[in-house]
Design a protein around this motif. Sequence first.
Motif, PDB file in Angstrom:
ATOM      1  N   ASP A 150     141.655  76.727  64.278  1.00  0.00           N
ATOM      2  CA  ASP A 150     142.550  76.532  63.285  1.00  0.00           C
ATOM      3  C   ASP A 150     142.709  75.101  63.112  1.00  0.00           C
ATOM      4  O   ASP A 150     142.510  74.313  64.042  1.00  0.00           O
ATOM      5  CB  ASP A 150     144.111  77.153  63.827  1.00  0.00           C
ATOM      6  CG  ASP A 150     144.040  78.715  63.928  1.00  0.00           C
ATOM      7  OD1 ASP A 150     143.264  79.258  63.184  1.00  0.00           O
ATOM      8  OD2 ASP A 150     144.953  78.964  64.775  1.00  0.00           O
ATOM      9  N   PRO A 151     143.247  74.642  61.925  1.00  0.00           N
ATOM     10  CA  PRO A 151     143.550  73.059  61.663  1.00  0.00           C
ATOM     11  C   PRO A 151     144.527  72.761  62.927  1.00  0.00           C
ATOM     12  O   PRO A 151     145.471  73.511  63.116  1.00  0.00           O
ATOM     13  CB  PRO A 151     143.800  73.144  60.162  1.00  0.00           C
ATOM     14  CG  PRO A 151     143.575  74.317  59.910  1.00  0.00           C
ATOM     15  CD  PRO A 151     143.319  75.255  61.108  1.00  0.00           C
ATOM     16  N   ILE A 152     144.372  71.523  63.227  1.00  0.00           N
ATOM     17  CA  ILE A 152     145.234  70.898  64.549  1.00  0.00           C
ATOM     18  C   ILE A 152     146.149  69.756  63.682  1.00  0.00           C
ATOM     19  O   ILE A 152     145.671  68.714  62.980  1.00  0.00           O
ATOM     20  CB  ILE A 152     144.424  70.281  65.527  1.00  0.00           C
ATOM     21  CG1 ILE A 152     143.560  71.419  65.969  1.00  0.00           C
ATOM     22  CG2 ILE A 152     145.237  69.645  66.396  1.00  0.00           C
ATOM     23  CD1 ILE A 152     142.090  70.971  67.062  1.00  0.00           C
ATOM     24  N   SER A 153     147.374  69.938  63.741  1.00  0.00           N
ATOM     25  CA  SER A 153     148.482  69.025  62.957  1.00  0.00           C
ATOM     26  C   SER A 153     148.355  67.661  64.004  1.00  0.00           C
ATOM     27  O   SER A 153     148.540  66.597  63.555  1.00  0.00           O
ATOM     28  CB  SER A 153     149.485  69.649  62.971  1.00  0.00           C
ATOM     29  OG  SER A 153     150.216  70.029  63.924  1.00  0.00           O
ATOM     30  N   ASP A 154     148.603  67.801  65.219  1.00  0.00           N
ATOM     31  CA  ASP A 154     148.795  66.793  66.241  1.00  0.00           C
ATOM     32  C   ASP A 154     147.562  66.959  67.420  1.00  0.00           C
ATOM     33  O   ASP A 154     148.063  67.694  68.309  1.00  0.00           O
ATOM     34  CB  ASP A 154     150.166  66.718  66.612  1.00  0.00           C
ATOM     35  CG  ASP A 154     150.586  65.594  67.750  1.00  0.00           C
ATOM     36  OD1 ASP A 154     149.661  64.844  67.927  1.00  0.00           O
ATOM     37  OD2 ASP A 154     151.573  65.338  67.897  1.00  0.00           O
ATOM     38  N   PRO A 155     146.457  66.352  67.255  1.00  0.00           N
ATOM     39  CA  PRO A 155     145.546  66.502  68.208  1.00  0.00           C
ATOM     40  C   PRO A 155     145.914  66.009  69.810  1.00  0.00           C
ATOM     41  O   PRO A 155     145.634  66.573  70.722  1.00  0.00           O
ATOM     42  CB  PRO A 155     144.362  65.601  67.802  1.00  0.00           C
ATOM     43  CG  PRO A 155     144.732  65.191  66.528  1.00  0.00           C
ATOM     44  CD  PRO A 155     145.929  65.670  66.092  1.00  0.00           C
ATOM     45  N   VAL A 156     146.694  64.971  69.732  1.00  0.00           N
ATOM     46  CA  VAL A 156     147.034  64.335  71.073  1.00  0.00           C
ATOM     47  C   VAL A 156     148.086  65.159  71.783  1.00  0.00           C
ATOM     48  O   VAL A 156     148.076  65.440  72.855  1.00  0.00           O
ATOM     49  CB  VAL A 156     147.721  62.837  70.711  1.00  0.00           C
ATOM     50  CG1 VAL A 156     148.367  62.487  72.294  1.00  0.00           C
ATOM     51  CG2 VAL A 156     146.689  61.998  70.124  1.00  0.00           C
ATOM     52  N   LEU A 157     149.053  65.714  70.883  1.00  0.00           N
ATOM     53  CA  LEU A 157     149.898  66.563  71.793  1.00  0.00           C
ATOM     54  C   LEU A 157     149.209  68.122  71.993  1.00  0.00           C
ATOM     55  O   LEU A 157     149.342  68.629  73.021  1.00  0.00           O
ATOM     56  CB  LEU A 157     150.971  67.026  70.649  1.00  0.00           C
ATOM     57  CG  LEU A 157     152.136  68.324  70.953  1.00  0.00           C
ATOM     58  CD1 LEU A 157     152.846  67.661  72.351  1.00  0.00           C
ATOM     59  CD2 LEU A 157     153.145  68.487  70.168  1.00  0.00           C
ATOM     60  N   MET A 158     148.151  68.486  71.323  1.00  0.00           N
ATOM     61  CA  MET A 158     147.543  69.776  71.558  1.00  0.00           C
ATOM     62  C   MET A 158     146.640  69.296  72.826  1.00  0.00           C
ATOM     63  O   MET A 158     146.622  70.218  73.795  1.00  0.00           O
ATOM     64  CB  MET A 158     146.507  70.035  70.615  1.00  0.00           C
ATOM     65  CG  MET A 158     145.758  71.362  70.580  1.00  0.00           C
ATOM     66  SD  MET A 158     144.176  71.653  69.993  1.00  0.00           S
ATOM     67  CE  MET A 158     143.288  70.419  70.974  1.00  0.00           C
ATOM     68  N   VAL A 159     146.141  68.374  73.056  1.00  0.00           N
ATOM     69  CA  VAL A 159     145.342  67.941  74.144  1.00  0.00           C
ATOM     70  C   VAL A 159     146.047  68.144  75.355  1.00  0.00           C
ATOM     71  O   VAL A 159     145.758  68.548  76.614  1.00  0.00           O
ATOM     72  CB  VAL A 159     144.525  66.624  73.920  1.00  0.00           C
ATOM     73  CG1 VAL A 159     143.854  65.981  75.306  1.00  0.00           C
ATOM     74  CG2 VAL A 159     143.575  66.672  72.941  1.00  0.00           C
ATOM     75  N   ILE A 160     147.328  67.224  75.282  1.00  0.00           N
ATOM     76  CA  ILE A 160     148.143  67.378  76.313  1.00  0.00           C
ATOM     77  C   ILE A 160     148.719  68.474  76.867  1.00  0.00           C
ATOM     78  O   ILE A 160     148.784  68.950  78.019  1.00  0.00           O
ATOM     79  CB  ILE A 160     149.432  66.507  76.128  1.00  0.00           C
ATOM     80  CG1 ILE A 160     148.821  64.853  75.952  1.00  0.00           C
ATOM     81  CG2 ILE A 160     150.552  66.670  77.034  1.00  0.00           C
ATOM     82  CD1 ILE A 160     150.112  64.066  75.538  1.00  0.00           C
ATOM     83  N   ASP A 161     149.103  69.575  75.928  1.00  0.00           N
ATOM     84  CA  ASP A 161     149.303  71.003  76.048  1.00  0.00           C
ATOM     85  C   ASP A 161     148.191  71.649  76.972  1.00  0.00           C
ATOM     86  O   ASP A 161     148.462  72.342  77.848  1.00  0.00           O
ATOM     87  CB  ASP A 161     149.871  71.721  74.792  1.00  0.00           C
ATOM     88  CG  ASP A 161     151.244  71.166  74.481  1.00  0.00           C
ATOM     89  OD1 ASP A 161     151.907  70.418  75.124  1.00  0.00           O
ATOM     90  OD2 ASP A 161     151.555  71.370  73.284  1.00  0.00           O
ATOM     91  N   MET A 162     147.142  71.457  76.306  1.00  0.00           N
ATOM     92  CA  MET A 162     145.760  72.062  76.791  1.00  0.00           C
ATOM     93  C   MET A 162     145.826  71.844  78.494  1.00  0.00           C
ATOM     94  O   MET A 162     145.274  72.535  79.169  1.00  0.00           O
ATOM     95  CB  MET A 162     144.751  72.108  76.052  1.00  0.00           C
ATOM     96  CG  MET A 162     144.777  73.061  74.655  1.00  0.00           C
ATOM     97  SD  MET A 162     143.296  72.926  73.750  1.00  0.00           S
ATOM     98  CE  MET A 162     142.075  73.840  74.740  1.00  0.00           C
TER      99      MET A 162
END
Length: 67
Positions: free
Chosen positions: A20-32
């Motif tokens: 899916d499109p990622i709205s906040d890649p930095v936050l997503m990377v931290i969460d992952m």
Amino acid sequence: MSKRGSDFLYHWISDHLQDDPISDPVLMVIDMAVEAKQAAQTQGIPGQEIDEEIGTMFQVLMQELRE
């Protein structure tokens, strides 16, 4: 990172990276990164094996986002 930790991380990322499109890649990377570390620990891979190269983990995730 140990071979075991590295193998786990690469498989975990490929199984959990969203299409899916990622709205906040930095936050997503931290969460992952947090989720991957927790998943590794539940599979008996100590956090230290992942922590040794936590920077590499973030780089791997960012690289996967670009592809």
